[in-house]
Motif scaffolding. Structure first.
Motif, PDB file in Angstrom:
ATOM      1  N   THR A  44      50.337  12.981 -28.970  1.00 30.65           N
ATOM      2  CA  THR A  44      48.873  13.035 -29.022  1.00 30.65           C
ATOM      3  C   THR A  44      48.256  12.415 -27.766  1.00 30.65           C
ATOM      4  O   THR A  44      47.318  12.968 -27.181  1.00 30.65           O
ATOM      5  CB  THR A  44      48.360  12.317 -30.281  1.00 30.65           C
ATOM      6  N   ALA A  45      48.797  11.272 -27.341  1.00 27.92           N
ATOM      7  CA  ALA A  45      48.278  10.609 -26.137  1.00 27.92           C
ATOM      8  C   ALA A  45      48.479  11.481 -24.901  1.00 27.92           C
ATOM      9  O   ALA A  45      47.560  11.632 -24.082  1.00 27.92           O
ATOM     10  CB  ALA A  45      48.962   9.255 -25.954  1.00 27.92           C
ATOM     11  N   LEU A  46      49.656  12.073 -24.778  1.00 21.99           N
ATOM     12  CA  LEU A  46      49.928  12.928 -23.625  1.00 21.99           C
ATOM     13  C   LEU A  46      49.040  14.172 -23.634  1.00 21.99           C
ATOM     14  O   LEU A  46      48.547  14.589 -22.576  1.00 21.99           O
ATOM     15  CB  LEU A  46      51.409  13.324 -23.598  1.00 21.99           C
ATOM     16  N   ALA A  47      48.821  14.736 -24.800  1.00 25.62           N
ATOM     17  CA  ALA A  47      47.957  15.921 -24.904  1.00 25.62           C
ATOM     18  C   ALA A  47      46.532  15.593 -24.474  1.00 25.62           C
ATOM     19  O   ALA A  47      45.826  16.453 -23.933  1.00 25.62           O
ATOM     20  CB  ALA A  47      47.979  16.467 -26.329  1.00 25.62           C
ATOM     21  N   ALA A  48      46.126  14.342 -24.689  1.00 24.23           N
ATOM     22  CA  ALA A  48      44.779  13.907 -24.315  1.00 24.23           C
ATOM     23  C   ALA A  48      44.717  13.364 -22.884  1.00 24.23           C
ATOM     24  O   ALA A  48      43.665  12.920 -22.434  1.00 24.23           O
ATOM     25  CB  ALA A  48      44.294  12.836 -25.286  1.00 24.23           C
ATOM     26  N   GLY A  64      58.313  12.431 -27.622  1.00 27.19           N
ATOM     27  CA  GLY A  64      56.882  12.705 -27.546  1.00 27.19           C
ATOM     28  C   GLY A  64      56.545  13.632 -26.393  1.00 27.19           C
ATOM     29  O   GLY A  64      55.723  14.542 -26.525  1.00 27.19           O
ATOM     30  N   ALA A  65      57.181  13.411 -25.242  1.00 22.63           N
ATOM     31  CA  ALA A  65      56.952  14.279 -24.084  1.00 22.63           C
ATOM     32  C   ALA A  65      57.458  15.691 -24.351  1.00 22.63           C
ATOM     33  O   ALA A  65      56.804  16.676 -23.981  1.00 22.63           O
ATOM     34  CB  ALA A  65      57.635  13.694 -22.851  1.00 22.63           C
ATOM     35  N   THR A  66      58.586  15.794 -25.013  1.00 22.47           N
ATOM     36  CA  THR A  66      59.120  17.122 -25.354  1.00 22.47           C
ATOM     37  C   THR A  66      58.156  17.861 -26.267  1.00 22.47           C
ATOM     38  O   THR A  66      57.865  19.049 -26.055  1.00 22.47           O
ATOM     39  CB  THR A  66      60.506  16.988 -26.025  1.00 22.47           C
ATOM     40  N   LEU A  67      57.646  17.177 -27.274  1.00 22.00           N
ATOM     41  CA  LEU A  67      56.674  17.803 -28.182  1.00 22.00           C
ATOM     42  C   LEU A  67      55.419  18.238 -27.423  1.00 22.00           C
ATOM     43  O   LEU A  67      54.903  19.336 -27.641  1.00 22.00           O
ATOM     44  CB  LEU A  67      56.298  16.827 -29.300  1.00 22.00           C
ATOM     45  N   LYS A  75      50.945  21.574 -18.883  1.00 23.56           N
ATOM     46  CA  LYS A  75      50.699  20.162 -18.554  1.00 23.56           C
ATOM     47  C   LYS A  75      51.968  19.477 -18.042  1.00 23.56           C
ATOM     48  O   LYS A  75      52.062  18.253 -18.063  1.00 23.56           O
ATOM     49  CB  LYS A  75      50.155  19.416 -19.771  1.00 23.56           C
ATOM     50  N   TYR A  76      52.933  20.277 -17.598  1.00 26.94           N
ATOM     51  CA  TYR A  76      54.225  19.721 -17.183  1.00 26.94           C
ATOM     52  C   TYR A  76      54.076  18.582 -16.180  1.00 26.94           C
ATOM     53  O   TYR A  76      54.650  17.513 -16.349  1.00 26.94           O
ATOM     54  CB  TYR A  76      55.120  20.819 -16.600  1.00 26.94           C
ATOM     55  N   LYS A  77      53.307  18.795 -15.119  1.00 25.38           N
ATOM     56  CA  LYS A  77      53.165  17.786 -14.069  1.00 25.38           C
ATOM     57  C   LYS A  77      52.553  16.497 -14.630  1.00 25.38           C
ATOM     58  O   LYS A  77      53.077  15.398 -14.398  1.00 25.38           O
ATOM     59  CB  LYS A  77      52.319  18.327 -12.923  1.00 25.38           C
ATOM     60  N   ALA A  78      51.468  16.606 -15.369  1.00 23.31           N
ATOM     61  CA  ALA A  78      50.793  15.425 -15.908  1.00 23.31           C
ATOM     62  C   ALA A  78      51.680  14.692 -16.913  1.00 23.31           C
ATOM     63  O   ALA A  78      51.746  13.455 -16.913  1.00 23.31           O
ATOM     64  CB  ALA A  78      49.474  15.819 -16.555  1.00 23.31           C
ATOM     65  N   VAL A  79      52.353  15.442 -17.773  1.00 24.08           N
ATOM     66  CA  VAL A  79      53.218  14.822 -18.790  1.00 24.08           C
ATOM     67  C   VAL A  79      54.392  14.115 -18.132  1.00 24.08           C
ATOM     68  O   VAL A  79      54.717  12.967 -18.487  1.00 24.08           O
ATOM     69  CB  VAL A  79      53.689  15.870 -19.825  1.00 24.08           C
ATOM     70  N   THR A  80      55.035  14.759 -17.159  1.00 24.63           N
ATOM     71  CA  THR A  80      56.192  14.117 -16.526  1.00 24.63           C
ATOM     72  C   THR A  80      55.775  12.902 -15.708  1.00 24.63           C
ATOM     73  O   THR A  80      56.514  11.918 -15.642  1.00 24.63           O
ATOM     74  CB  THR A  80      57.001  15.103 -15.661  1.00 24.63           C
ATOM     75  N   GLU A  81      54.590  12.937 -15.103  1.00 26.85           N
ATOM     76  CA  GLU A  81      54.111  11.749 -14.378  1.00 26.85           C
ATOM     77  C   GLU A  81      53.865  10.586 -15.338  1.00 26.85           C
ATOM     78  O   GLU A  81      54.250   9.439 -15.057  1.00 26.85           O
ATOM     79  CB  GLU A  81      52.839  12.078 -13.600  1.00 26.85           C
ATOM     80  N   ALA A  82      53.242  10.866 -16.469  1.00 23.86           N
ATOM     81  CA  ALA A  82      52.999   9.815 -17.469  1.00 23.86           C
ATOM     82  C   ALA A  82      54.318   9.303 -18.047  1.00 23.86           C
ATOM     83  O   ALA A  82      54.490   8.089 -18.256  1.00 23.86           O
ATOM     84  CB  ALA A  82      52.093  10.346 -18.579  1.00 23.86           C
TER      85      ALA A  82
END
Length: 117
Positions: A44-48, A64-67, A75-82
């Protein structure tokens, strides 16, 4: 296909491996309801677009990142950076792999300590 995935997952979780000294992955770590709840919170946090540093352990962060990426692959770039930021923090604070902290026995204090009488 789902059944094949279940079969493979079941084998991976329960196979006794020499690399684990005869134990299975499930012997060492079992995913429980709390792990799933934390992974969903991270999703949820990553989606936001929010940071996930210190929201969970490494396995929960990866889940969580996989989900999040299954839901929104764009959102691959943003999720992997986070995720990288969270895993970097996890590594830094890990009691075995992280930066060692100074032992108080080796700290030289500037002033003399007075004993109480």
């Amino acid at each position: 296909m789902q059944q094949a995935a279940r079969n493979v997952g079941g084998y991976i979780a329960t196979a006794r491996l020499n690399a684990l000294n005869g134990h299975s992955i499930q012997d060492i770590e079992t995913w429980d309801d709390n792990d799933e709840r934390v992974a969903q919170t991270i999703n949820t946090a990553l989606a936001a677009g929010k940071p996930v540093v210190s929201l969970g352990d490494d396995a929960q962060l990866l889940a969580g990142a996989t989900l999040a990426l299954l839901d929104q692959p764009g959102k691959y770039k943003a999720v992997t950076e986070a995720l990288n930021a969270a895993l970097d923090k996890s590594f830094q604070t890990d009691p075995i792999w992280g930066v060692p902290t100074a032992d108080a026995a080796y700290i030289r204090y500037a002033k003399k300590l007075a004993l109480r009488e």
